[in-house]
Write an enzyme that holds these catalytic residues in place. Structure first.
Site: not given
Ligand code: CA
Length: 654
Positions: A191, A289
């Protein structure tokens, strides 16, 4: 053929493979997965090699503390086998450089260093699944809000850090290779929304990602190199990330995104954005995710991110079926509606309660084995977040196993999307109702509510709210209530907000203009308009802005006339902030009845972000009169003219 015959055959085939020294035959899933209750809509064109992944980073820490996992028959089984048997072909694991304090105590979150990754990787490989290695390049959690440099690399110049990251990646991957782990993909960063490993300049981020990529190519030339970002709802950010990586010519294969449906926009947006990146830069794309709550309830005595009252997008009910429908639709989106979509990873599908029966028991387990999100020992590294709020799991209600380690029916969705399981839809949950009632209004609870069916369609059903304490709600002032009823045998909720009715139009300027309002004077000001700037607004995004470059030029009034009010007593409130008012500033809010000012309240501007709120009470109004509320601002200024922001005007009945 019954189930046990198939099982025997599989065992026999595997034995044959071992005897003749051939590579273990590719796992052929599907035969044993069936469900009487789970509705799964089939879709076509699912590629044979589509990645069905689960992040299982917390498993060793949970098991160390005594957690056991089971199969659908209730038999204690290696959780990796259970995953494999239900269509999972890939395992993801996060890797932190050194998640331990100076006394060797783990930071928690599974204490996921490379040794943990090797243990998980070996087990995944044993069951024929590939491993995605998710390097955070940090000593603990890395996400859009946090990309802390590992302790050992702190203070390094970018050249040294790049070399350290390259050597570290090389070293970790060689260890995995030596352990014969089937590494299929490696992420350079987690991320990394504009920062990574303590670096915030894109050129430096590129140097680091490039170092990781080179190490991966060297050790596992057949593995995919992935980059990973979050917040696809911010479209231009993603376009910018992809453009930057292209500008620097980063050598990578997969552009991966997190997708948490509560916050991350629609599936249509996700597919169009990822498709655009895939087409423009000739990349593979995937969801790295994803998770969705199967229950609103907490199971480990540590509060969860998503609860019954969470103000988030809730496209599916928080049920096992709702979770499965969510997963099914994300797989469908990536497999069928996204260019070069290669797979979907479910995040931490195995992160369940540590198994204690009290908070104290679990706390001891979290501290000892690192099975919660963070331990007190993380304070040395991350004192302001993990070191303060450490504890258990905040997403146990989003796992694919229940708190006792038994697989949820929803786990079968990964296999069942290949065949579908179209059974008679049943009512799965009751959709929440919301009601906003003016304090003077009447509370009218809905007589019907929507039942959400297992195929995610909706059917209107009658609802019984039982005995409701209306008197208490009428006399309770501004308040919120959760009314619990029954519909179709299930629990129904109506969230009632008792609010003061605001009789003003565009009270917070959120239309982006001054509609509803009248501006008087103000000709000499340089700036006088509604501005969209959330940081300068009291609430929402917009406010009424004024500024002038010259002294003695600030003089205006802003007002709104209200008609059709019921006779009664009212209260008027308005707020202002600003500065450089100079000497003898005259600022006040006012109320006019039939054009005559009847009440005022003095106000002032001082410094930025210091809001001054004026309240004018006991305004008597009789139907037929005209009521006007407003604010008057006159400033000499100090050097320049003055500046300020006006926001949130309320006219409530008393
Ligand atoms: Ca929890």
């Amino acid at each position: 053929m019954n189930k046990s015959t198939i099982g025997c055959l599989l065992v026999a085939l595997m034995l044959l493979g071992t005897l003749f020294g051939c590579k273990q035959a590719a796992y052929e899933p599907g035969a044993e997965v069936f469900s009487d209750t789970l509705y799964v809509e089939k879709f076509d064109n699912l590629p044979q090699d589509f990645i069905m992944g689960v992040d299982a980073s917390s498993v060793p820490a949970l098991e160390a503390g005594g957690v056991k996992f089971y199969d659908f028959d209730g038999v204690e089984t290696d959780v990796f086998k259970v995953l494999r048997d239900n269509g999972i072909n890939y395992i993801r694991v996060r890797v932190w450089v050194d998640p331990y304090n100076s006394e060797g105590k783990g930071y928690g979150g599974g204490n996921c260093d490379i040794d943990t990754a090797i243990e998980i990787g070996k087990r995944a490989t044993e069951y024929g699944m590939k491993l995605l290695v998710d390097f955070h390049y940090s000593d603990f959690w890395a996400d859009p809000s946090k990309q802390m440099v590992p302790k050992a690399w702190a203070g390094m110049k970018i050249e040294e850090k790049t070399e350290a990251l390259y050597q570290y990646t090389l070293d970790c991957l060689n260890k995995l290779k030596k352990a014969k782990v089937d590494v299929g993909m490696v992420q350079v960063g987690n991320e990394t929304n504009g920062s990574m490993c303590g670096e915030k300049i894109w050129m430096n981020i590129y140097y680091l990602m490039d170092a990781g990529s080179r190490a991966i190519r060297e050790v596992f030339p057949d593995a995919l190199v992935a980059v990973h970002f979050a917040n696809p709802e911010k479209i231009t950010n993603y376009q910018d990330y992809a453009k930057k990586l292209n500008y620097y010519s980063l050598d990578y294969d997969v552009f991966a995104s997190s997708y948490y449906p509560y916050w991350h926009g629609t599936l249509d947006n996700l597919s169009s954005l990822l498709s655009q990146i895939a087409q423009t830069y000739d990349k593979k794309v995937m969801v790295a995710e994803l998770s969705y709550a199967y229950t609103p309830d907490d199971t480990d005595f540590f509060g969860n991110t998503i609860t019954a009252g969470s103000m988030v997008e809730k496209d599916y009910p928080f049920t096992v079926q709702g979770q499965a429908n969510c997963v099914r639709n994300v797989i469908d989106t990536i497999a069928n509606r996204t260019t070069n979509g290669i797979g979907v990873f479910y995040w931490e599908g195995t992160w369940i309660s540590s198994g204690g029966t009290t908070y104290e028991e679990n706390k001891a387990l979290w501290e000892e084995y690192g099975s919660g999100w963070a331990t007190s020992y993380s304070a040395q590294y991350d004192p302001n977040d993990a070191g303060k709020y450490y504890g258990g799991c905040a997403c146990d209600n989003q796992a694919l196993f229940d708190a006792q380690g038994k697989p949820l029916e929803s786990l079968k969705v990964f296999e069942m999307v290949k065949t579908g399981n179209v059974i008679e839809p049943r009512a799965d949950a009751i959709e929440d109702s919301n009601l906003m009632v003016d304090l003077n209004g009447k509370i009218e609870l809905p007589t019907t509510v929507n039942a959400v069916m297992s195929d995610n369609s909706k059917q209107e059903v009658a609802v019984d709210w039982g005995e409701v304490d209306y008197d208490g709600m009428y006399s309770g002032g501004v308040n919120k209530y959760d009314i619990v009823g029954t519909a179709d045998g299930m629990e129904a909720h109506c969230f009632v907000s008792m609010v003061e009715y605001n009789f003003l139009e565009n009270y917070s300027f959120e239309t982006g203009d001054d509609s509803g309002w009248t501006v008087l004077g103000g000709e000499k000001l340089d700036e006088l308009y509604v501005e969209n700037k959330p940081t300068d607004s009291m609430t929402g995004a917009c406010h009424f802005h004024f500024w002038s470059a010259n002294p003695n030029t600030v003089e205006f009034a802003l007002e709104q006339q209200v008609s059709e009010l019921p006779s009664g007593t009212y209260k008027y409130t308005i707020s202002i902030m600003g500065g450089d008012a100079g000497e003898n500033a005259q600022i006040y809010s006012y109320v006019k009845i039939n054009g005559e000012i009847v009440k005022t309240c003095d106000m002032e501007i001082t410094v930025y972000d210091s809001w001054n709120t004026a309240v004018i009470d006991d305004i008597e109004y009789t139907l037929g009169d005209t009521l006007t509320v407003g604010i008057f601002v006159k400033c000499q200024g100090s050097g320049n003219g003055a500046w300020g922001k006006i926001d949130d005007a309320l006219l409530n009945s008393k």
